[in-house]
Design a protein around this motif. Sequence first.
Motif, mmCIF file in Angstrom:
data_model
loop_
_atom_site.group_PDB
_atom_site.id
_atom_site.type_symbol
_atom_site.label_atom_id
_atom_site.label_comp_id
_atom_site.label_asym_id
_atom_site.label_seq_id
_atom_site.Cartn_x
_atom_site.Cartn_y
_atom_site.Cartn_z
ATOM 1 N N VAL A 173 -1.940 -17.916 -17.857
ATOM 2 C CA VAL A 173 -1.793 -17.946 -16.402
ATOM 3 C C VAL A 173 -0.714 -16.950 -15.987
ATOM 4 C CG1 VAL A 173 -1.234 -19.348 -14.399
ATOM 5 C CG2 VAL A 173 -2.498 -20.365 -16.302
ATOM 6 N N LEU A 174 -1.099 -15.992 -15.155
ATOM 7 C CA LEU A 174 -0.159 -15.000 -14.644
ATOM 8 C C LEU A 174 0.246 -15.404 -13.233
ATOM 9 C CD1 LEU A 174 -1.934 -11.709 -15.792
ATOM 10 C CD2 LEU A 174 -0.030 -12.872 -16.895
ATOM 11 N N ASP A 175 1.543 -15.512 -12.988
ATOM 12 C CA ASP A 175 1.982 -15.931 -11.659
ATOM 13 C C ASP A 175 1.897 -14.766 -10.681
ATOM 14 O OD1 ASP A 175 4.679 -14.517 -11.456
ATOM 15 O OD2 ASP A 175 4.982 -15.679 -13.268
ATOM 16 N N HIS A 176 1.948 -15.100 -9.386
ATOM 17 C CA HIS A 176 1.775 -14.089 -8.339
ATOM 18 C C HIS A 176 2.794 -12.963 -8.471
ATOM 19 C CE1 HIS A 176 -0.029 -17.776 -6.567
ATOM 20 N NE2 HIS A 176 -0.935 -16.930 -6.142
ATOM 21 N N SER A 177 4.048 -13.303 -8.707
ATOM 22 C CA SER A 177 5.102 -12.286 -8.776
ATOM 23 C C SER A 177 4.857 -11.298 -9.901
ATOM 24 C CB SER A 177 6.475 -12.954 -8.965
ATOM 25 O OG SER A 177 6.815 -13.737 -7.840
ATOM 26 N N THR A 178 4.407 -11.811 -11.061
ATOM 27 C CA THR A 178 4.128 -10.930 -12.197
ATOM 28 C C THR A 178 3.013 -9.960 -11.872
ATOM 29 O OG1 THR A 178 4.865 -12.590 -13.812
ATOM 30 C CG2 THR A 178 3.366 -10.866 -14.598
ATOM 31 N N ILE A 179 1.951 -10.471 -11.244
ATOM 32 C CA ILE A 179 0.814 -9.596 -10.925
ATOM 33 C C ILE A 179 1.217 -8.551 -9.887
ATOM 34 C CG2 ILE A 179 -1.532 -9.512 -10.007
ATOM 35 C CD1 ILE A 179 -1.931 -12.356 -11.072
ATOM 36 N N TYR A 180 1.925 -8.969 -8.840
ATOM 37 C CA TYR A 180 2.377 -8.005 -7.833
ATOM 38 C C TYR A 180 3.226 -6.909 -8.478
ATOM 39 C CZ TYR A 180 0.847 -10.236 -3.490
ATOM 40 O OH TYR A 180 0.092 -10.719 -2.447
ATOM 41 N N ASP A 181 4.136 -7.313 -9.354
ATOM 42 C CA ASP A 181 5.036 -6.347 -9.973
ATOM 43 C C ASP A 181 4.278 -5.378 -10.876
ATOM 44 O OD1 ASP A 181 7.860 -5.474 -10.632
ATOM 45 O OD2 ASP A 181 7.172 -6.031 -12.634
ATOM 46 N N ARG A 182 3.310 -5.886 -11.643
ATOM 47 C CA ARG A 182 2.584 -5.040 -12.580
ATOM 48 C C ARG A 182 1.573 -4.123 -11.895
ATOM 49 N NH1 ARG A 182 2.635 -7.103 -17.850
ATOM 50 N NH2 ARG A 182 1.311 -5.323 -18.391
ATOM 51 N N ILE A 183 0.960 -4.587 -10.807
ATOM 52 C CA ILE A 183 -0.090 -3.799 -10.151
ATOM 53 C C ILE A 183 0.465 -2.944 -9.029
ATOM 54 C CG2 ILE A 183 -2.291 -3.892 -8.914
ATOM 55 C CD1 ILE A 183 -2.420 -4.761 -11.856
#
Length: 242
Positions: free
Chosen positions: A187-197
């Motif tokens: 499970v990837l949290d919202h903050s991680t996805i925003y930061d990576r993408i």
Amino acid sequence: MPHTLLLAEDDRAIRNALERALTLEGYRVTAVADGVEALAQAHRSRPDVLVLDVMMPGIDGLQVCRVLRAEGDRTPVLMLTALVETADRIAGLDAGADDYVVKPFDVEEVFARLRALLRRVAPAPAPAPVPEPVAETRTEPPGRFLEAAGLRMDPQARRAWRGGRELELTRTEFELLELLIRHAGIVLDHSTIYDRIWGYDFGPGSKNLAVYVGYLRRKLDEPGAPQLIHTVRGVGYVLREG
């Protein structure tokens, strides 16, 4: 060298204010008032990034984006929109836009989204030369393909498949799917996805990620087949089969 930016906005006050702010931020800005001028300017001199208002008289921002994409122009496009419905935002992504900002907006958010778009298209540094192997018969590098949950992806060729069906993905969709495949079952949290993408966390009030996930699901899902991207409420998203 400063990045070149083409701004198309029919509201004079917004156009002038954005042009000043972007110029102070270091961009070399060409500002026009409608879609016809935007296309003409883009054909004369391709900018590094475009900022297009969705609602313009005559040729609007969506039409400008569609024309450029049909011509094979992959210049990053940031849409400015007063439309807040998810369907309206999806229309922008369908047209080939890479991101959007909803009016009224904070100019710092515009700066952040532009930085993220430009980082994603910046050429990678040239690798240091390495000696050629004495004998090499491999036709494709080891680990080139990513596979998870019935999906197969070639990051180098920017291609992806579900089963035997190739997926037509925008740059952002491809990067989001690649991130999920590389972390399948996690499970990837919202903050991680925003930061990576995007390279920037737009905060809990942003619907940007939900829009892209919804659009990606539309391209992945098949009748009678299990959904692959699952929502973990209050946390984020996970890629798994079933």
